[in-house]
Design a protein around this motif. Structure first.
Motif, PDB file in Angstrom:
ATOM      1  N   PRO A  74       0.802  -1.232   0.000  1.00 61.47           N
ATOM      2  CA  PRO A  74       0.000   0.000   0.000  1.00 61.47           C
ATOM      3  C   PRO A  74       0.833   1.280   0.000  1.00 61.47           C
ATOM      4  O   PRO A  74       0.476   2.251  -0.659  1.00 61.47           O
ATOM      5  N   SER A  75       1.951   1.309   0.704  1.00 64.50           N
ATOM      6  CA  SER A  75       2.762   2.525   0.737  1.00 64.50           C
ATOM      7  C   SER A  75       3.387   2.822  -0.618  1.00 64.50           C
ATOM      8  O   SER A  75       3.398   3.975  -1.073  1.00 64.50           O
ATOM      9  N   ASP A  76       3.890   1.787  -1.311  1.00 62.87           N
ATOM     10  CA  ASP A  76       4.448   1.994  -2.643  1.00 62.87           C
ATOM     11  C   ASP A  76       3.357   2.316  -3.661  1.00 62.87           C
ATOM     12  O   ASP A  76       3.562   3.112  -4.578  1.00 62.87           O
ATOM     13  N   ALA A  77       2.193   1.698  -3.499  1.00 57.89           N
ATOM     14  CA  ALA A  77       1.077   1.982  -4.406  1.00 57.89           C
ATOM     15  C   ALA A  77       0.654   3.442  -4.292  1.00 57.89           C
ATOM     16  O   ALA A  77       0.357   4.088  -5.303  1.00 57.89           O
ATOM     17  N   LYS A  78       0.651   3.979  -3.093  1.00 55.16           N
ATOM     18  CA  LYS A  78       0.306   5.392  -2.895  1.00 55.16           C
ATOM     19  C   LYS A  78       1.319   6.285  -3.591  1.00 55.16           C
ATOM     20  O   LYS A  78       0.954   7.282  -4.218  1.00 55.16           O
ATOM     21  N   ARG A  79       2.588   5.937  -3.523  1.00 53.78           N
ATOM     22  CA  ARG A  79       3.623   6.722  -4.204  1.00 53.78           C
ATOM     23  C   ARG A  79       3.424   6.700  -5.712  1.00 53.78           C
ATOM     24  O   ARG A  79       3.583   7.709  -6.391  1.00 53.78           O
ATOM     25  N   VAL A 112       0.565   6.238  -7.318  1.00 51.62           N
ATOM     26  CA  VAL A 112      -0.625   7.040  -7.629  1.00 51.62           C
ATOM     27  C   VAL A 112      -0.286   8.532  -7.564  1.00 51.62           C
ATOM     28  O   VAL A 112      -0.718   9.310  -8.425  1.00 51.62           O
ATOM     29  N   ASP A 113       0.502   8.929  -6.575  1.00 50.47           N
ATOM     30  CA  ASP A 113       0.923  10.328  -6.499  1.00 50.47           C
ATOM     31  C   ASP A 113       1.753  10.720  -7.717  1.00 50.47           C
ATOM     32  O   ASP A 113       1.578  11.800  -8.284  1.00 50.47           O
ATOM     33  N   ARG A 139     -10.028   6.284 -11.591  1.00 47.45           N
ATOM     34  CA  ARG A 139     -10.022   4.993 -10.910  1.00 47.45           C
ATOM     35  C   ARG A 139     -11.013   4.077 -11.613  1.00 47.45           C
ATOM     36  O   ARG A 139     -12.210   4.371 -11.711  1.00 47.45           O
ATOM     37  N   ARG A 172      -7.677  -0.198  -6.742  1.00 44.48           N
ATOM     38  CA  ARG A 172      -6.241  -0.190  -7.023  1.00 44.48           C
ATOM     39  C   ARG A 172      -5.904  -0.389  -8.492  1.00 44.48           C
ATOM     40  O   ARG A 172      -4.836  -0.888  -8.848  1.00 44.48           O
TER      41      ARG A 172
END
Length: 146
Positions: A91-96, A98-99, A114, A118
């Motif tokens: 989740p932390s890498d996925a957020k990066r 997406v940013d 979206r 995800r």
């Protein structure tokens, strides 16, 4: 091969020696490699060549880490819509990612949408998204059975 023999071969109880029936000895030369793509008919164009000529390409990326974001950026910068599947990422890498994708679409005047949990679609500025929602259909169309 009978159905019992096929089932036994599938379970690994007997050897499946029917591989020879798939090879035609007249057309098959062992050890003959050209290094090029396998082309069955010279008149047939590879789909990616035709799609690239007409500008009809969509990239799909399933990144494993944030390092794969560069590939997303290169595709999108070339004007290719990109589908990003983040289901296999932390989740932390996925957020990066997406940013990064949001900044990429903002900088190149595209859009990010979206599609599913995800899964995101990045579209360049010159691309129109056609929605298949029921609200877009005409009221007097085929599905109106009143």
């Amino acid at each position: 091969m009978g159905s019992v023999r096929k089932a036994s071969a599938w379970l690994g109880l007997v050897d499946d020696n029917d591989d020879e029936r798939y090879y035609d000895d007249d057309n098959y030369a062992e050890g003959q490699e050209t290094g090029d793509a396998w082309v069955t008919d010279p008149r047939v164009k590879v789909a990616s060549e035709t799609a690239e000529e007409k500008g009809r390409r969509i990239g799909t990326v399933t990144p494993d880490s944030f390092r794969d974001a560069r590939g997303i950026g290169e595709l999108f910068r070339d004007g290719v819509p990109v589908i990003i599947n983040l289901t296999s990422m932390e989740p932390s890498d996925a957020k990066r990612v997406v940013d990064f994708a949001a900044g990429l679409t903002f900088g190149l005047r595209g859009t990010i949408e979206r599609v599913a949990n995800r899964v995101f679609l990045l579209t360049p500025a010159n691309t129109e998204i056609v929605s298949g929602d029921a609200a877009g259909r005409q009221a007097d169309g085929f599905f109106n059975q009143s």
